[in-house]
Design an enzyme around this catalytic site. Sequence first.
Site, PDB file in Angstrom:
ATOM      1  N   GLU A 286       0.865  -1.184   0.000  1.00 11.66           N
ATOM      2  CA  GLU A 286       0.000   0.000   0.000  1.00 11.66           C
ATOM      3  C   GLU A 286       0.897   1.228   0.000  1.00 11.66           C
ATOM      4  O   GLU A 286       1.728   1.396   0.894  1.00 11.66           O
ATOM      5  CB  GLU A 286      -0.935  -0.040   1.205  1.00 11.66           C
ATOM      6  CG  GLU A 286      -1.995  -1.123   1.061  1.00 11.66           C
ATOM      7  CD  GLU A 286      -2.696  -1.116  -0.290  1.00 11.66           C
ATOM      8  OE1 GLU A 286      -3.078  -0.028  -0.764  1.00 11.66           O
ATOM      9  OE2 GLU A 286      -2.839  -2.192  -0.897  1.00 11.66           O
ATOM     10  N   CYS A 320      -1.838   9.306   3.821  1.00  7.05           N
ATOM     11  CA  CYS A 320      -1.848   8.891   2.418  1.00  7.05           C
ATOM     12  C   CYS A 320      -3.143   9.348   1.764  1.00  7.05           C
ATOM     13  O   CYS A 320      -3.199   9.578   0.571  1.00  7.05           O
ATOM     14  CB  CYS A 320      -1.698   7.384   2.320  1.00  7.05           C
ATOM     15  SG  CYS A 320      -2.875   6.523   3.338  1.00  7.05           S
TER      16      CYS A 320
HETATM   17  P1  NAD Z   1       8.743   4.928   3.578  1.00  5.33           P
HETATM   18  O1  NAD Z   1       8.505   4.270   2.265  1.00  5.33           O
HETATM   19  O2  NAD Z   1       9.849   5.879   3.692  1.00  5.33           O
HETATM   20  O3  NAD Z   1       8.991   3.821   4.703  1.00  5.33           O
HETATM   21  C1  NAD Z   1       8.054   2.790   4.959  1.00  5.33           C
HETATM   22  C2  NAD Z   1       8.765   1.642   5.639  1.00  5.33           C
HETATM   23  O4  NAD Z   1       9.686   1.042   4.717  1.00  5.33           O
HETATM   24  C3  NAD Z   1       9.589   2.047   6.849  1.00  5.33           C
HETATM   25  O5  NAD Z   1       9.406   1.078   7.860  1.00  5.33           O
HETATM   26  C4  NAD Z   1      11.018   2.011   6.317  1.00  5.33           C
HETATM   27  O6  NAD Z   1      11.968   1.758   7.318  1.00  5.33           O
HETATM   28  C5  NAD Z   1      10.953   0.865   5.338  1.00  5.33           C
HETATM   29  N1  NAD Z   1      11.982   0.808   4.285  1.00  5.33           N
HETATM   30  C6  NAD Z   1      12.670   1.835   3.749  1.00  5.33           C
HETATM   31  N2  NAD Z   1      13.496   1.359   2.771  1.00  5.33           N
HETATM   32  C7  NAD Z   1      13.310   0.023   2.695  1.00  5.33           C
HETATM   33  C8  NAD Z   1      13.840  -1.025   1.883  1.00  5.33           C
HETATM   34  N3  NAD Z   1      14.750  -0.797   0.920  1.00  5.33           N
HETATM   35  N4  NAD Z   1      13.414  -2.297   2.098  1.00  5.33           N
HETATM   36  C9  NAD Z   1      12.475  -2.552   3.025  1.00  5.33           C
HETATM   37  N5  NAD Z   1      11.939  -1.609   3.823  1.00  5.33           N
HETATM   38  C10 NAD Z   1      12.342  -0.336   3.660  1.00  5.33           C
HETATM   39  O7  NAD Z   1       7.344   5.596   3.984  1.00  5.33           O
HETATM   40  P2  NAD Z   1       7.016   6.422   5.298  1.00  5.33           P
HETATM   41  O8  NAD Z   1       7.676   7.761   5.200  1.00  5.33           O
HETATM   42  O9  NAD Z   1       7.238   5.613   6.506  1.00  5.33           O
HETATM   43  O10 NAD Z   1       5.438   6.607   5.179  1.00  5.33           O
HETATM   44  C11 NAD Z   1       4.845   7.570   4.377  1.00  5.33           C
HETATM   45  C12 NAD Z   1       4.383   6.970   3.058  1.00  5.33           C
HETATM   46  O11 NAD Z   1       3.465   5.914   3.317  1.00  5.33           O
HETATM   47  C13 NAD Z   1       3.619   7.954   2.197  1.00  5.33           C
HETATM   48  O12 NAD Z   1       4.019   7.781   0.872  1.00  5.33           O
HETATM   49  C14 NAD Z   1       2.158   7.535   2.383  1.00  5.33           C
HETATM   50  O13 NAD Z   1       1.317   7.900   1.343  1.00  5.33           O
HETATM   51  C15 NAD Z   1       2.300   6.063   2.512  1.00  5.33           C
HETATM   52  N6  NAD Z   1       1.154   5.465   3.196  1.00  5.33           N
HETATM   53  C16 NAD Z   1       0.271   4.735   2.460  1.00  5.33           C
HETATM   54  C17 NAD Z   1      -0.846   4.177   3.056  1.00  5.33           C
HETATM   55  C18 NAD Z   1      -1.830   3.381   2.262  1.00  5.33           C
HETATM   56  O14 NAD Z   1      -2.671   2.708   2.860  1.00  5.33           O
HETATM   57  N7  NAD Z   1      -1.763   3.398   0.951  1.00  5.33           N
HETATM   58  C19 NAD Z   1      -1.052   4.359   4.424  1.00  5.33           C
HETATM   59  C20 NAD Z   1      -0.123   5.106   5.151  1.00  5.33           C
HETATM   60  C21 NAD Z   1       0.983   5.648   4.524  1.00  5.33           C
END
Ligand code: NAD
Length: 515
Positions: A286, A320
Amino acid sequence: MPAEFKNEPITDFSKPANAQKQRAALAEVQKKLGKKYPLLINGKKVNTDDVLVSRNPANVDEVIGSFSKADTTLAEKALQAALKSFETWKTVAPKKRVDVLFKAAKIMRRRRYEINAWMIKEVGKNYTEADADTAEAIDFLEFYGREMLRLAAPQPIVPVPGEKNGLTYIPLGVGLVIPPWNFPFAIMAGMTCASLVSGNTVLLKPSSDSPMMAWLLMEILEEAGLPAGIVNFIPGPGASVGDYLVAHPKIRYISFTGSMEVGLRINEVAAKKADGQIWIKRVIAEMGGKDSMIIDEGVDVDEAVKGTLAAAFGFQGQKCSACSRVIVHANIYDRFVEKLIEEGKKLPVGNPDDNVYMGPVINEKSMKSILAYIETAKKEKGKVVVGGARADGNGWFVQPTIITNVKPNDTIAQEEIFGPVLAVIKAKDFDAAMKIANNTMFGLTGAVYSTKRAHLERAREEFHCGNLYLNRKCTGALVGAHPFGGFNMSGTDSKAGGRDYLLLFTQGKLVSEKL
Ligand code: NAD
């Protein structure tokens, strides 16, 4: 059978007694700040010298806690523990797994103000936003518990004379759960508990910006009777530990919520078969959004402005589902924008400890990125009519910002900013507004305010997003009522909080016996 599912009510903080309880919980949490936390691998505490430090984004001198960090060796250890515990957990009756969720939900109710307080401190939510997050976590547990009971019951299949046929939903294996920081309790708990109630075992890699909230879940699950090793807590850098585990042949699925960039990377790495891997990894991803609200001519301007501001600036626009583009019919544009500016200027920014409506953004990197987007908008001839700069405070505060004169293909009309920035786009008529609404690569949420039945029906058909709201704001999805997930680059449309969700964490096994 449990009682019918009902959404957990949100606490009313306009009642002085409730606000006082929240302040008291904050004072208690204040005394517990700055401790060190271990990893949890097979129920055992593992301390490392290298730590990640979680800080209060509203007061950067305040350390929430220091968290031991997994490296690839520890990640491997956790994976082996989860593989081993899967052998027993998968045989545990679904009802017993469900009981853990129901008990955990009860504990969350008991600790509600405390959970809220940690969230207010760790990510900068105001009281109501934090409370809604905790309530959503409770909802996920109650909902997925009932869903597991539904899936564990005999499934309706067409009878065939001379055969006894049965379809059961069995777990997948070891799942890697990677949540974001913005719903640091609800989404994290939802993804983790959907995994375990389905009979899987879990490696939980929390976001580096909100590890405390995941630690609280670990405490709660333990108290609820979850055996050791079912959920393993492994904070660590996404880029190294995340990549290592995503590529690992023994990981069966990845449940990810976060940005498009990271989601696509996970999808790519997971798609490649590793040596010894005997399955196609399932990726539930997501991702981000660029969500629009259309304001048609003829609507109640006050109502539409109220909905737009709440969707754009609730939790500083870090949802999001947040409205980051408002597309306004030319015939109502001037009146709407005038009111939007007037009300937008009134939004207070300050320390969430004091329950100020808008708090900080999550970290310095995010603040800089948001401010850079505002500069880009100016270069592309956007007109900043509200805010546009950093706000005062010992943290990462950004003023609520409204930018008019934005064209449909401008940078801030296309890229996810994830902060308190609202782009206002003028559309010559409803036709044009619909086209603009669908002109991004995302498709998460959307909303239309209109008094015209034909326009609402058209939006129902044509507005291409996973969660569309008519005559209301585009944030605030409720578990069970509004299953949540997006199209296109917003993800795999998993519909969290809906009846389809647990199917993603299970596989259907059909057994046909000749009689
Ligand atoms: P992010 O993508 O920076 O990080 C998300 C997670 O991924 C964190 O736990 C991070 O440590 C991990 N991560 C980072 N690099 C990685 C890799 N190479 N391999 C595996 N894991 C890795 O996102 P964020 O800043 O934590 O959250 C904000 C984002 O989430 C926004 O884009 C928002 O729109 C989205 N979001 C989407 C939904 C939805 O339901 N669609 C809900 C909430 C947030």
